[in-house]
Design a protein around this motif. Sequence first.
Motif, PDB file in Angstrom:
ATOM      1  N   LYS A 196       0.857  -1.181   0.000  1.00 23.24           N
ATOM      2  CA  LYS A 196       0.000   0.000   0.000  1.00 23.24           C
ATOM      3  C   LYS A 196       0.896   1.234   0.000  1.00 23.24           C
ATOM      4  O   LYS A 196       2.022   1.209   0.493  1.00 23.24           O
ATOM      5  N   LYS A 197       0.366   2.303  -0.599  1.00 24.34           N
ATOM      6  CA  LYS A 197       1.105   3.563  -0.619  1.00 24.34           C
ATOM      7  C   LYS A 197       0.197   4.643  -0.069  1.00 24.34           C
ATOM      8  O   LYS A 197      -0.975   4.664  -0.417  1.00 24.34           O
ATOM      9  N   PRO A 198       0.709   5.590   0.716  1.00 29.65           N
ATOM     10  CA  PRO A 198       2.082   5.671   1.174  1.00 29.65           C
ATOM     11  C   PRO A 198       2.421   4.542   2.162  1.00 29.65           C
ATOM     12  O   PRO A 198       1.487   3.938   2.666  1.00 29.65           O
ATOM     13  N   ILE A 393      -4.931  -1.444  -4.371  1.00 28.22           N
ATOM     14  CA  ILE A 393      -3.570  -1.063  -3.978  1.00 28.22           C
ATOM     15  C   ILE A 393      -2.711  -0.792  -5.211  1.00 28.22           C
ATOM     16  O   ILE A 393      -2.004   0.193  -5.287  1.00 28.22           O
TER      17      ILE A 393
END
Lengths: 432, 528
Positions: A196-198, A393
């Motif tokens: 996942k980001k951030p 994601i």
Amino acid sequence: MGLKVPFVTGYLTEHFGDDAFPTLEGYRAKGGYEAARKALGSMTPDEVIELMKTAGLQGRGGAGFVTGLKWSFMPKKGDKPRYIACNADESEPGSFKDRILLERGAHQMLEGILIGAWAMQAEKTFIYVRGEYAHPAACVQRAIDECYAAGILGANCLGTGFRHDVVLTRGAGAYICGEETGLLESLEGKKGQPRKKPPFPAEYGAFGMPTTVNNVETFSHVPHIVAKGADWFRGFGTEKSPGTTIFGVSGHVARPGLFELPLGTRLDEIVFQHAGGVPNGRKVKGVIPGGMSMPILPAGQLDVAMANEFLRERKTMLGTGGIMVMDDTTCMVRASCVITYFFRDESCGQCTQCREGTGWLHKLVTRIERGAGSIEDIEILADVTSKMEGQTICAFADAAAWPVQGMLRHFREDFELHVEHKKCPFPESFEL
Amino acid sequence: MAKLTIDGVEYEVKDGRTILQALDDLGLLMNGVDVPHYCWHPKLTIDGSCRLCQVEVEGFPKLQIGCNTPVKDGMVVHTKSERVKHAREGVMEFLLLNHPLDCPICDQAGECKLQDYAFEYGVKHARTEEPRRALKKNVDLGPTIKFDQERCILCRRCVRFCREVPKTGELAVFNRGDHSVIETVPGMQLDNPYSMNVADICPVGALTTKDFRFKIRVWFLEEAPGICTGCSNGCNVYLGVANNKVYRYVPRRNDSVNDTWICDVGRMTYEEIGAPDRLKLPAVRSDSGVLEAVPFAKAIDAAAARLRSLVERKGAGVLAAVASAHASNEDLLVLARFLDAYGIRHSGVTVRRGDSDDLLVKAEKAANAEGARTLGFEEAGPLAKQIAGGGIDGLIVLGHDLLDPAYLGGERTLAKLDTVIVLDTHVSALERVAHVILPVRHAAEKDATYVNHAGRVQRSWPVVEPSFEAYADGEVISRLGAALGLPGFDGKFDVREVSRSLGAAAAAFRGIDLESVGEQGIPLAGKG
């Protein structure tokens, strides 16, 4: 001339027919590592990044993000080591350009990596090679070994005092490990599941260190830009999409293979002129322009320049430049079965929409192909893709949804015929 | 601090929090601001995979997951837009695609987040005719947990729990895509001191405890707040009550005590409340040496008579009292007053000790050792030596921890005593030597306060009524005091009044009583 491909060469591939070119000696004979010497010897890291931004090189891994910008995201300060990951996990169906860049141009890529390493002040590069690419991996390893022996890599790169190490690792056969954070997980020895980001890789990448991930071809362009300048590079391609790229053409064409051409080359020119058109007196039905995850274009829309700014108008993208041509015997529902099966099989299974949606798409398409579908199923198919795209994601769910959307956009009639006839109306199409 | 606007209302939130964390901090998550979620849990790392908590954040073209999107000052979030609704419907439909339709026989039904959210946020009809996945049913994951693979929605809370809380890592996701399944790691069982928490955090009926499953439909349960009395941590729990019976404990969140967890041993202590070995009948030893059940008042009178006779013969100096760390502050305060009034000088508190860990389990295996110490009761070790040495003739003993190897190691040395008065909740070997036995109430049967290991005062509520005659220790002692004619003892026991006078007895309790403690407890003075 040891190799018959690419059929059309450009600056990337012009020496690929030369059997000496994959060796350090052969590469140096063509001016190899002079660009790296120039960058490390007479340019500051910021100057290299600025040059890349001016050149406007876009990443060639599929997303087309501007390379110079990506490099500028790496933190300039901090006590953490900075890493590069070179994405050689080429596994997009229809794409086979990186393979030749690894087999015939490993030094060209390594030189690009070294320049990138200087620009980002990275201390190590991990080259992540697709598991099935045993021979390409061996070619790259040989080139790395030569570089260490010659002092190009290691503690004192090219005698400049700059340290850079390159490590080759091989994947284990999952498509998703070509996604940049899936790659990083796999690189760390974990299950290949995108993060996942951030945090983004430039902040928290391989082993938690700031990392930039670039594709094989992206790095391969870099020495040419450093050697000949941004203006020269911008002499190829379109204003927004400069440079050449290597198109891989497969499917129902007379001359399948690789063609290095400027971005913006028309799709019909590639299919009919370079790849020799559709054989056996048949006609084109549809063309996937950029690897299997990109929406298909129908025969009437091949008059498009192969660059994202033009392809987007046709609701598709350049992707990896893997062009797949299908003739008029092709059942687009069957083709959708193949596509949806692939994505169902390769989904990492983290995100709900992707895990469940890819399976649902495949089941729906398969049922329609069997003749057991309804008009409502076609509506559901479209609705399911709308609930998958843009919500996960990574872009895998998009990659699974878009091609189905493309099929429904341009070949809805094929689906409706299956419902109407209660069987597949394309007896001559390929077998599932 | 950052300003965050959600659905038009502005909030001040701490820096460095994600949207869901900020809502949780504000106490608004699913309690004013509804952002449904499965994989996110306030006490586990962020996973970001269920995608149900997607919200619209101004400035972002795509929907963002609330669990992993950091709040930035001035951020504007919408949780009720059409796009959000569409996305939630998508997630719910995807999750239900392969979910078995076995709600009528599923033990989670009634407290199932899949049911709840499908009702609230899902589409109203199924659109699939494809067969559902057939996976493993009724899998034994270990000694405590059963697993239904078909019901699993792969939120991976259980996987993260095992890795992050007990750090045992027994569970993992195997395979990928729509053939992903959760399994135990080959060669391992789900077997750790906190294993049953996975059933609490499982949002669906995939993980259930062997202990509770199929005992009762949860909608018949009243979830009453209380505390676990298994050790001095005092983990907060909900007692699941129906038919005047406690069916289970589930952890109740208290970030100052137990986060959202409870250990398996503590969780099972609910069994003590309705246990068959509860001490149910007051009894008096007859002249022939047999314990005979008598009415409560008679037992009190008999205890008073024995004590009076002993004191007449040998004086109050031969009497001792053993307090229990299971007794509440109110009980112990009444006992202390009794000792003063009767002139009993020998006393101490027994605290059984056992294993501990650095998570929740504490060595002191009772709820109120710290309270007893605060009220002036000293460790009963020296007193036990004195008893064993023959220096004591009469004993009032609360509970049976005195029999622990750390004290007397059995009832034998008590056999020679002239008088042994026992107040206890459960049957023990003390029965063999007791002259009078007086049944008392469990924490779940009374209003009471306790002080946990860290000095936090917490309370219990009467959530079940014993089916036999039993009173709080404090009330029994009050009645005994009255029977003895002790000054200040009228036989009445008003627990609220006693609680209010705790502050006068020990300064640390100042301002703290039953009413002020509340569901989350408050620290003793100087322990904040």
